[in-house]
Motif scaffolding. Structure first.
Motif, PDB file in Angstrom:
ATOM      1  N   ASP A 288       5.713 144.324  40.061  1.00 26.53           N
ATOM      2  CA  ASP A 288       6.889 144.049  40.476  1.00 26.53           C
ATOM      3  C   ASP A 288       7.931 143.404  39.189  1.00 26.53           C
ATOM      4  O   ASP A 288       7.404 142.650  38.527  1.00 26.53           O
ATOM      5  CB  ASP A 288       7.196 143.218  41.677  1.00 26.53           C
ATOM      6  CG  ASP A 288       6.764 143.940  42.955  1.00 26.53           C
ATOM      7  OD1 ASP A 288       7.090 145.149  42.901  1.00 26.53           O
ATOM      8  OD2 ASP A 288       6.172 143.391  44.019  1.00 26.53           O
TER       9      ASP A 288
ATOM     10  N   ILE B 292      11.693 141.635  38.328  1.00 23.49           N
ATOM     11  CA  ILE B 292      13.333 141.295  38.590  1.00 23.49           C
ATOM     12  C   ILE B 292      13.807 141.062  37.294  1.00 23.49           C
ATOM     13  O   ILE B 292      13.186 140.170  36.586  1.00 23.49           O
ATOM     14  CB  ILE B 292      13.433 140.078  39.527  1.00 23.49           C
ATOM     15  CG1 ILE B 292      12.572 140.407  40.904  1.00 23.49           C
ATOM     16  CG2 ILE B 292      14.547 139.593  39.971  1.00 23.49           C
ATOM     17  CD1 ILE B 292      12.104 139.292  41.794  1.00 23.49           C
ATOM     18  N   SER B 293      14.921 141.425  37.216  1.00 20.21           N
ATOM     19  CA  SER B 293      15.871 141.091  35.724  1.00 20.21           C
ATOM     20  C   SER B 293      17.310 140.799  36.213  1.00 20.21           C
ATOM     21  O   SER B 293      17.767 141.428  36.906  1.00 20.21           O
ATOM     22  CB  SER B 293      15.713 142.323  34.822  1.00 20.21           C
ATOM     23  OG  SER B 293      16.338 142.204  33.884  1.00 20.21           O
TER      24      SER B 293
ATOM     25  N   TRP C 196      19.794 133.773  38.660  1.00 18.06           N
ATOM     26  CA  TRP C 196      18.427 133.451  38.146  1.00 18.06           C
ATOM     27  C   TRP C 196      17.911 132.274  39.189  1.00 18.06           C
ATOM     28  O   TRP C 196      16.846 131.964  39.316  1.00 18.06           O
ATOM     29  CB  TRP C 196      18.333 133.111  36.768  1.00 18.06           C
ATOM     30  CG  TRP C 196      16.921 133.372  36.477  1.00 18.06           C
ATOM     31  CD1 TRP C 196      16.254 132.291  35.810  1.00 18.06           C
ATOM     32  CD2 TRP C 196      16.138 134.345  36.604  1.00 18.06           C
ATOM     33  NE1 TRP C 196      15.131 132.590  35.702  1.00 18.06           N
ATOM     34  CE2 TRP C 196      14.620 134.064  36.115  1.00 18.06           C
ATOM     35  CE3 TRP C 196      16.130 135.734  37.051  1.00 18.06           C
ATOM     36  CZ2 TRP C 196      13.684 134.823  36.010  1.00 18.06           C
ATOM     37  CZ3 TRP C 196      15.043 136.406  36.765  1.00 18.06           C
ATOM     38  CH2 TRP C 196      13.861 135.917  36.462  1.00 18.06           C
TER      39      TRP C 196
ATOM     40  N   VAL D 224      16.866 133.559  42.294  1.00 15.50           N
ATOM     41  CA  VAL D 224      15.537 134.237  42.175  1.00 15.50           C
ATOM     42  C   VAL D 224      14.290 133.533  41.782  1.00 15.50           C
ATOM     43  O   VAL D 224      13.173 133.339  42.522  1.00 15.50           O
ATOM     44  CB  VAL D 224      15.517 135.291  40.919  1.00 15.50           C
ATOM     45  CG1 VAL D 224      14.303 136.010  40.857  1.00 15.50           C
ATOM     46  CG2 VAL D 224      16.403 136.532  41.556  1.00 15.50           C
TER      47      VAL D 224
ATOM     48  N   THR E  46      11.063 132.677  44.247  1.00 15.09           N
ATOM     49  CA  THR E  46       9.780 133.295  43.674  1.00 15.09           C
ATOM     50  C   THR E  46       8.892 132.106  43.650  1.00 15.09           C
ATOM     51  O   THR E  46       7.503 132.335  43.987  1.00 15.09           O
ATOM     52  CB  THR E  46       9.882 133.855  42.325  1.00 15.09           C
ATOM     53  OG1 THR E  46      11.030 135.014  42.383  1.00 15.09           O
ATOM     54  CG2 THR E  46       8.571 134.593  41.832  1.00 15.09           C
TER      55      THR E  46
ATOM     56  N   ARG F 211      13.905 137.446  32.908  1.00 11.22           N
ATOM     57  CA  ARG F 211      13.050 138.772  33.448  1.00 11.22           C
ATOM     58  C   ARG F 211      11.762 137.950  34.184  1.00 11.22           C
ATOM     59  O   ARG F 211      11.302 137.074  33.604  1.00 11.22           O
ATOM     60  CB  ARG F 211      12.845 139.820  32.491  1.00 11.22           C
ATOM     61  CG  ARG F 211      11.938 140.787  33.012  1.00 11.22           C
ATOM     62  CD  ARG F 211      11.825 141.917  31.956  1.00 11.22           C
ATOM     63  NE  ARG F 211      10.591 142.517  32.426  1.00 11.22           N
ATOM     64  CZ  ARG F 211      10.513 143.929  31.784  1.00 11.22           C
ATOM     65  NH1 ARG F 211      11.378 144.390  30.911  1.00 11.22           N
ATOM     66  NH2 ARG F 211       9.399 144.202  32.434  1.00 11.22           N
TER      67      ARG F 211
END
Length: 81
Positions: free
Chosen positions: A2, A4-5, A18, A21, A25, A44
């Protein structure tokens, strides 16, 4: 794997995106970026799982991270300093 960016996020929303995220995470933490770099912020995260093991690779514009006791307790209510 996976990924995410921030690539598709508008520049003025990338740092806030960010923060969310990375806190989701991993664990909640304070995130700061030098104001001169914030307008060009990019990040990212690549996530791979190998059975019970999760490996992550984060690439980002330089930033600083701080975990306060309050944020640590949010992730682990039984933690005491």
């Amino acid at each position: 794997m996976d990924m995410i960016s921030t690539a598709s996020i508008p520049h003025n929303e990338r740092l806030a995106f960010w923060r969310e995220v990375s806190s989701t995470t991993w664990v909640p933490y304070e995130l700061r970026c030098d104001p001169l770099l914030a307008s060009r912020f990019q990040a990212r995260i690549d996530i791979s799982e190998f059975g019970p093991v999760k490996a992550t690779l984060m690439t980002a514009t330089p930033l600083s991270v701080q975990r306060t006791p309050t944020l640590i307790r949010r992730a682990d209510p039984n933690w005491s300093s």
